[in-house]
Design an enzyme around this catalytic site. Structure first.
Site, mmCIF file in Angstrom:
data_model
loop_
_atom_site.group_PDB
_atom_site.id
_atom_site.type_symbol
_atom_site.label_atom_id
_atom_site.label_comp_id
_atom_site.label_asym_id
_atom_site.label_seq_id
_atom_site.Cartn_x
_atom_site.Cartn_y
_atom_site.Cartn_z
ATOM 1 N N PRO A 11 0.715 -1.232 -0.007
ATOM 2 C CA PRO A 11 0.218 0.043 0.002
ATOM 3 C C PRO A 11 0.750 1.244 -0.067
ATOM 4 O O PRO A 11 1.849 1.216 0.414
ATOM 5 C CB PRO A 11 -1.028 -0.131 1.302
ATOM 6 C CG PRO A 11 -0.227 -1.077 2.081
ATOM 7 C CD PRO A 11 0.661 -2.046 1.165
ATOM 8 N N ASN A 12 0.246 2.240 -0.784
ATOM 9 C CA ASN A 12 0.773 3.500 -0.761
ATOM 10 C C ASN A 12 2.008 3.804 -1.400
ATOM 11 O O ASN A 12 2.831 4.795 -1.685
ATOM 12 C CB ASN A 12 0.977 4.334 0.624
ATOM 13 C CG ASN A 12 -0.228 4.213 1.175
ATOM 14 O OD1 ASN A 12 -1.223 4.464 0.920
ATOM 15 N ND2 ASN A 12 -0.182 3.627 2.664
ATOM 16 N N ARG A 19 4.482 11.235 -1.829
ATOM 17 C CA ARG A 19 4.386 11.397 -0.578
ATOM 18 C C ARG A 19 5.641 11.541 0.420
ATOM 19 O O ARG A 19 6.650 10.784 -0.055
ATOM 20 C CB ARG A 19 3.558 10.151 0.042
ATOM 21 C CG ARG A 19 4.280 8.781 0.039
ATOM 22 C CD ARG A 19 3.486 7.695 0.988
ATOM 23 N NE ARG A 19 4.062 6.707 0.978
ATOM 24 C CZ ARG A 19 4.367 5.682 1.734
ATOM 25 N NH1 ARG A 19 3.502 5.684 3.080
ATOM 26 N NH2 ARG A 19 4.779 4.500 1.624
ATOM 27 N N TYR A 24 11.202 9.279 1.876
ATOM 28 C CA TYR A 24 11.274 8.213 0.765
ATOM 29 C C TYR A 24 11.879 8.756 -0.486
ATOM 30 O O TYR A 24 12.280 8.023 -1.564
ATOM 31 C CB TYR A 24 9.838 7.813 0.308
ATOM 32 C CG TYR A 24 8.908 7.156 1.568
ATOM 33 C CD1 TYR A 24 9.546 6.146 1.950
ATOM 34 C CD2 TYR A 24 7.865 7.823 2.060
ATOM 35 C CE1 TYR A 24 8.987 5.447 3.079
ATOM 36 C CE2 TYR A 24 7.246 7.262 2.903
ATOM 37 C CZ TYR A 24 7.692 6.022 3.644
ATOM 38 O OH TYR A 24 7.087 5.492 4.634
ATOM 39 N N ASN A 75 8.210 -5.258 -1.338
ATOM 40 C CA ASN A 75 8.294 -4.097 -0.348
ATOM 41 C C ASN A 75 6.622 -4.028 -0.047
ATOM 42 O O ASN A 75 6.020 -3.580 -0.650
ATOM 43 C CB ASN A 75 8.561 -2.801 -0.902
ATOM 44 C CG ASN A 75 8.351 -1.644 0.348
ATOM 45 O OD1 ASN A 75 8.082 -1.748 1.240
ATOM 46 N ND2 ASN A 75 9.047 -0.537 -0.313
ATOM 47 N N ALA A 78 3.222 -0.718 4.664
ATOM 48 C CA ALA A 78 2.752 -1.138 6.305
ATOM 49 C C ALA A 78 2.577 -2.355 6.547
ATOM 50 O O ALA A 78 2.576 -2.818 7.690
ATOM 51 C CB ALA A 78 1.580 -0.057 6.530
ATOM 52 N N GLU A 99 13.283 -8.793 1.481
ATOM 53 C CA GLU A 99 12.531 -7.660 1.879
ATOM 54 C C GLU A 99 13.197 -6.467 1.739
ATOM 55 O O GLU A 99 14.191 -6.482 2.134
ATOM 56 C CB GLU A 99 12.077 -8.038 3.496
ATOM 57 C CG GLU A 99 11.443 -6.731 3.912
ATOM 58 C CD GLU A 99 11.252 -6.871 5.440
ATOM 59 O OE1 GLU A 99 11.340 -8.136 5.969
ATOM 60 O OE2 GLU A 99 11.061 -6.131 6.164
ATOM 61 N N HIS A 101 12.893 -2.095 1.843
ATOM 62 C CA HIS A 101 12.168 -0.819 2.364
ATOM 63 C C HIS A 101 12.965 0.217 1.718
ATOM 64 O O HIS A 101 14.205 0.306 1.975
ATOM 65 C CB HIS A 101 12.112 -0.781 3.676
ATOM 66 C CG HIS A 101 11.366 -1.819 4.400
ATOM 67 N ND1 HIS A 101 10.059 -1.903 4.334
ATOM 68 C CD2 HIS A 101 11.571 -2.907 4.971
ATOM 69 C CE1 HIS A 101 9.283 -3.066 4.699
ATOM 70 N NE2 HIS A 101 10.505 -3.579 5.268
ATOM 71 N N ARG A 108 13.398 4.963 12.363
ATOM 72 C CA ARG A 108 12.287 5.688 12.261
ATOM 73 C C ARG A 108 11.182 5.216 13.387
ATOM 74 O O ARG A 108 11.852 4.536 14.549
ATOM 75 C CB ARG A 108 11.318 5.453 10.878
ATOM 76 C CG ARG A 108 12.288 5.690 9.735
ATOM 77 C CD ARG A 108 11.391 5.726 8.445
ATOM 78 N NE ARG A 108 9.998 6.440 8.508
ATOM 79 C CZ ARG A 108 9.246 6.067 7.562
ATOM 80 N NH1 ARG A 108 9.005 5.129 6.408
ATOM 81 N NH2 ARG A 108 7.796 6.807 7.472
HETATM 82 C C1 DQA Z 1 8.389 1.280 3.618
HETATM 83 C C2 DQA Z 1 8.502 1.379 5.166
HETATM 84 C C3 DQA Z 1 7.245 1.144 5.879
HETATM 85 O O1 DQA Z 1 7.220 1.450 7.225
HETATM 86 C C4 DQA Z 1 5.987 2.193 5.349
HETATM 87 O O2 DQA Z 1 4.792 1.741 5.750
HETATM 88 C C5 DQA Z 1 5.611 2.038 3.808
HETATM 89 C C6 DQA Z 1 7.196 2.010 2.970
HETATM 90 C C7 DQA Z 1 9.485 1.524 2.812
HETATM 91 O O3 DQA Z 1 9.642 1.619 1.643
HETATM 92 O O4 DQA Z 1 10.424 2.442 3.557
HETATM 93 O O5 DQA Z 1 4.746 2.320 3.164
HETATM 94 O O6 DQA Z 1 7.988 0.047 3.358
#
Ligand code: DQA
Length: 148
Positions: A11-12, A19, A24, A75, A78, A99, A101, A108
């Site tokens: 998500p996102n 964002r 990011y 990735n 959340a 994995e 990020h 964080r």
């Molecule tokens: C993320 C880190 C996560 O904590 C966050 O919820 C994201 C992006 C990252 O790529 O840094 O949506 O996965």
């Protein structure tokens, strides 16, 4: 036939480059996809790159690709920190899981420090921006026997 590396985003992540750019960065998900393809192609790998904001769609993609993909770069956004269901799906994947990020989750908020995926991952990459995706693809290529 080219082997395929699945790169799945949660998500996102469609909002990468829009964002919270202070966290990011300015690179977009399209830039991440291009980085994955540039890394994979010379080694003879194809990339199946997806993003969804819906947990069930993400899990269906894992089921669809689990037995055909050489490995997974994920990735999960959340869901990394919340989803036993995503963990259970990825646990069924026979190939290696990396994995990724974009941000350094360990620098964080504390709720980002726990990952349901890390214990089943062959490796975890955090804080390298979208370059982390290319690192993940490179690692899958190594773990699955190197270039074709
Ligand atoms: C993320 C880190 C996560 O904590 C966050 O919820 C994201 C992006 C990252 O790529 O840094 O949506 O996965």
């Amino acid at each position: 036939m080219a082997r395929t590396i699945a790169v799945l985003n949660g998500p996102n992540l469609n909002l990468l480059g829009v964002r919270r750019t202070e966290v990011y960065g300015a690179d977009t998900l399209a830039d991440a996809e291009a980085a994955c393809r540039s890394q994979a192609a010379p080694a003879g790998f194809a990339v199946d790159f997806r993003q969804t904001n819906h947990e069930g769609v993400f899990i269906d993609a894992v089921h669809e690709l689990r037995s055909t993909a050489a490995g997974f770069v994920v990735n999960a956004g959340a869901w990394t920190h919340t989803s036993v269901a995503v963990r259970d799906a990825l646990e069924t994947v026979p190939g290696p899981l990396i994995e990724v990020h974009v941000s350094n989750v360990h620098a964080r908020e504390p709720f980002r420090h726990h990952s349901y995926l890390a214990p089943i991952a062959a490796g975890v990459i955090a804080g390298c921006g979208i370059q982390g995706y290319a690192f993940g693809v490179a690692r899958i290529i190594t773990l699955t026997g190197g270039p074709a």
